[in-house]
Design a protein around this motif. Structure first.
Motif, PDB file in Angstrom:
ATOM      1  N   ARG A  30       0.833  -1.203   0.000  1.00 20.44           N
ATOM      2  CA  ARG A  30       0.000   0.000   0.000  1.00 20.44           C
ATOM      3  C   ARG A  30       0.874   1.262   0.000  1.00 20.44           C
ATOM      4  O   ARG A  30       0.661   2.186  -0.789  1.00 20.44           O
ATOM      5  N   ASP A  31       1.847   1.303   0.888  1.00 21.78           N
ATOM      6  CA  ASP A  31       2.706   2.482   1.004  1.00 21.78           C
ATOM      7  C   ASP A  31       3.531   2.694  -0.261  1.00 21.78           C
ATOM      8  O   ASP A  31       3.723   3.834  -0.712  1.00 21.78           O
ATOM      9  N   TYR A  32       4.006   1.602  -0.830  1.00 19.12           N
ATOM     10  CA  TYR A  32       4.853   1.683  -2.018  1.00 19.12           C
ATOM     11  C   TYR A  32       4.082   2.264  -3.199  1.00 19.12           C
ATOM     12  O   TYR A  32       4.550   3.206  -3.856  1.00 19.12           O
ATOM     13  N   ALA A  69       3.351   5.852  -2.799  1.00 27.65           N
ATOM     14  CA  ALA A  69       4.551   6.670  -2.980  1.00 27.65           C
ATOM     15  C   ALA A  69       4.898   6.884  -4.441  1.00 27.65           C
ATOM     16  O   ALA A  69       5.499   7.910  -4.796  1.00 27.65           O
ATOM     17  N   ILE A  70       4.533   5.920  -5.315  1.00 31.93           N
ATOM     18  CA  ILE A  70       4.826   6.122  -6.740  1.00 31.93           C
ATOM     19  C   ILE A  70       3.627   6.691  -7.497  1.00 31.93           C
ATOM     20  O   ILE A  70       3.632   6.752  -8.725  1.00 31.93           O
ATOM     21  N   GLY A  71       2.588   7.101  -6.742  1.00 32.17           N
ATOM     22  CA  GLY A  71       1.524   7.872  -7.360  1.00 32.17           C
ATOM     23  C   GLY A  71       0.182   7.194  -7.553  1.00 32.17           C
ATOM     24  O   GLY A  71      -0.733   7.789  -8.120  1.00 32.17           O
ATOM     25  N   TYR A  72       0.016   5.988  -7.047  1.00 30.40           N
ATOM     26  CA  TYR A  72      -1.273   5.294  -7.163  1.00 30.40           C
ATOM     27  C   TYR A  72      -2.015   5.444  -5.843  1.00 30.40           C
ATOM     28  O   TYR A  72      -1.701   4.778  -4.860  1.00 30.40           O
ATOM     29  N   GLN A 127      13.357   3.325   2.493  1.00 32.73           N
ATOM     30  CA  GLN A 127      14.695   3.025   2.002  1.00 32.73           C
ATOM     31  C   GLN A 127      14.940   3.554   0.584  1.00 32.73           C
ATOM     32  O   GLN A 127      16.019   3.352   0.031  1.00 32.73           O
ATOM     33  N   LEU A 128      13.935   4.220  -0.004  1.00 31.15           N
ATOM     34  CA  LEU A 128      14.018   4.613  -1.415  1.00 31.15           C
ATOM     35  C   LEU A 128      14.027   6.130  -1.568  1.00 31.15           C
ATOM     36  O   LEU A 128      13.235   6.837  -0.931  1.00 31.15           O
ATOM     37  N   SER A 129      14.900   6.619  -2.418  1.00 30.14           N
ATOM     38  CA  SER A 129      14.979   8.059  -2.682  1.00 30.14           C
ATOM     39  C   SER A 129      13.846   8.491  -3.606  1.00 30.14           C
ATOM     40  O   SER A 129      13.256   7.660  -4.314  1.00 30.14           O
ATOM     41  N   PRO A 130      13.519   9.801  -3.655  1.00 26.67           N
ATOM     42  CA  PRO A 130      12.512  10.290  -4.596  1.00 26.67           C
ATOM     43  C   PRO A 130      12.861   9.952  -6.042  1.00 26.67           C
ATOM     44  O   PRO A 130      11.976   9.631  -6.842  1.00 26.67           O
ATOM     45  N   GLU A 131      14.136  10.003  -6.372  1.00 28.05           N
ATOM     46  CA  GLU A 131      14.552   9.682  -7.741  1.00 28.05           C
ATOM     47  C   GLU A 131      14.291   8.214  -8.061  1.00 28.05           C
ATOM     48  O   GLU A 131      13.842   7.875  -9.154  1.00 28.05           O
ATOM     49  N   GLU A 132      14.564   7.346  -7.112  1.00 27.77           N
ATOM     50  CA  GLU A 132      14.327   5.910  -7.330  1.00 27.77           C
ATOM     51  C   GLU A 132      12.832   5.623  -7.428  1.00 27.77           C
ATOM     52  O   GLU A 132      12.392   4.810  -8.249  1.00 27.77           O
ATOM     53  N   LEU A 133      12.027   6.299  -6.630  1.00 32.22           N
ATOM     54  CA  LEU A 133      10.577   6.110  -6.712  1.00 32.22           C
ATOM     55  C   LEU A 133      10.047   6.559  -8.075  1.00 32.22           C
ATOM     56  O   LEU A 133       9.192   5.899  -8.673  1.00 32.22           O
ATOM     57  N   ALA A 134      10.570   7.669  -8.590  1.00 34.07           N
ATOM     58  CA  ALA A 134      10.149   8.148  -9.908  1.00 34.07           C
ATOM     59  C   ALA A 134      10.550   7.161 -11.002  1.00 34.07           C
ATOM     60  O   ALA A 134       9.774   6.893 -11.933  1.00 34.07           O
ATOM     61  N   ARG A 187      10.941   3.986 -10.636  1.00 32.62           N
ATOM     62  CA  ARG A 187      10.085   2.800 -10.503  1.00 32.62           C
ATOM     63  C   ARG A 187       8.684   3.061 -11.027  1.00 32.62           C
ATOM     64  O   ARG A 187       8.060   2.169 -11.600  1.00 32.62           O
ATOM     65  N   ARG A 188       8.192   4.273 -10.838  1.00 31.34           N
ATOM     66  CA  ARG A 188       6.871   4.600 -11.386  1.00 31.34           C
ATOM     67  C   ARG A 188       6.899   4.502 -12.904  1.00 31.34           C
ATOM     68  O   ARG A 188       5.999   3.922 -13.537  1.00 31.34           O
TER      69      ARG A 188
END
Length: 309
Positions: free
Chosen positions: A26-28, A31-34, A283-290, A292-293
């Motif tokens: 859910r959190d993941y 965090a990537i926009g869903y 554990q994930l940076s904003p750049e890594e989350l973007a 992954r999205r």
């Protein structure tokens, strides 16, 4: 007075407990926009079928969420990135008298802490055949079955689970061993196991996502506290794979009612910090989350095209 130290009492660190996959997921995705939280299947009661005959006289099948290797579908090898093109959308079956190359590149196993180099960790057919040869079970059913990892509860409940049941009945299956890999795989096998039990076939799930399985309320669950992708034992460790199957068989024999969970005594490693990593937004940076999205959206388009084909 100072608080007692954990090592004074031999306490384990708080993170050394079953990974909370539902909350992590859910959190993941938030965090990537869903922003619409996924609804995990939840039941408070489960159907239950006792064994109708001893395991030594029973015909046993495997239900897996792994996919047959298809060289036309891109990289599916050990350590491959998530490959939506390798997904399957209908139940399939395979001849248990033959060897099979099943892989898990199409699902979200733990790619950091396991490399998917040994399909004995997610497809226990070799161990089941050994159990048959030793007389531990009566025989291996002529076919095993592949269950699509479908996020749609309705498709799993109305289409895939009845399809698997019909194939089990056609093969006169007495017992089914279900082996999930990713978080949604665990939900899929939980729903299938419930359907089989409701229709007369005893089941046991061998899995690694305790919260998802128990949230869905299944008849029997063997929990291995390993990274996702290792529900049938440790890679390249035949003894652990044999022990894991034997524990599942013992659970089939010993469970007196539904929602019985047995935890394997095996540990992945002495260092439990691997549990902190899987889809953990902390554990994930904003750049890594973007990144992954963008990758997730790309794989969704690939999967959508394959489903329509």
């Amino acid at each position: 007075m100072s608080a007692p130290r954990d090592d004074e009492f031999g306490f384990a660190p708080d993170y050394d407990s079953p990974v909370p996959y539902m909350q992590r997921t859910r959190d993941y995705y938030a965090a990537i926009g869903y922003t619409t939280a996924y609804r995990w299947a939840h039941y408070t009661e489960a159907p239950f079928q006792p064994l109708k005959k001893p395991l030594a006289k029973s015909r046993v099948t495997i239900i897996t969420t792994a996919a047959p290797y298809d060289p036309s579908k891109g990289d599916q090898g050990p350590g491959a990135a998530y490959n939506g093109g390798a997904k399957f959308y209908q139940v399939y079956d395979g001849d248990t008298s033959k060897e099979h190359d099943l892989r898990i590149s199409h699902i979200g196993y733990d790619r950091k802490h396991t490399s998917a180099t040994d399909n004995g960790t997610w497809f226990p057919l070799p161990q089941l055949l050994k159990a048959s040869a030793a007389g531990r079970i009566g025989e291996v059913a002529p076919r095993f079955f592949g269950a699509p990892t479908n996020r749609s509860h309705r498709v799993t409940l109305d289409t895939d689970a009845p399809d698997i049941l019909a194939r089990c009945l056609a093969d006169k299956v007495d017992v089914a061993v279900l082996v999930p890999n990713c978080p949604v795989c665990h939900q899929t096998t939980a729903l299938v196991a419930r359907h089989l039990e409701r229709n007369g076939i005893p089941t046991v799930i061998m899995g690694c996502a305790k919260d998802i399985i128990e949230h869905a309320a299944v008849p029997r669950f063997l929990f291995s506290d390993f990274p996702l992708g290792n529900s049938a034992g440790k890679p390249h460790d035949v003894a652990s794979q044999a022990q894991t199957l034997e524990l599942a068989l013992k659970l089939l024999e010993s469970a007196s009612g539904p929602q019985t969970t047995m935890q394997s005594p095996l540990r992945w490693s002495e260092d439990a910090s691997w549990k902190l990593d899987y889809n953990n937004v902390a554990q994930l940076s904003p750049e890594e989350l973007a990144r992954r999205r963008a990758e997730f959206d790309k794989q969704k388009e690939i999967a959508r095209g394959n489903r329509a084909a």
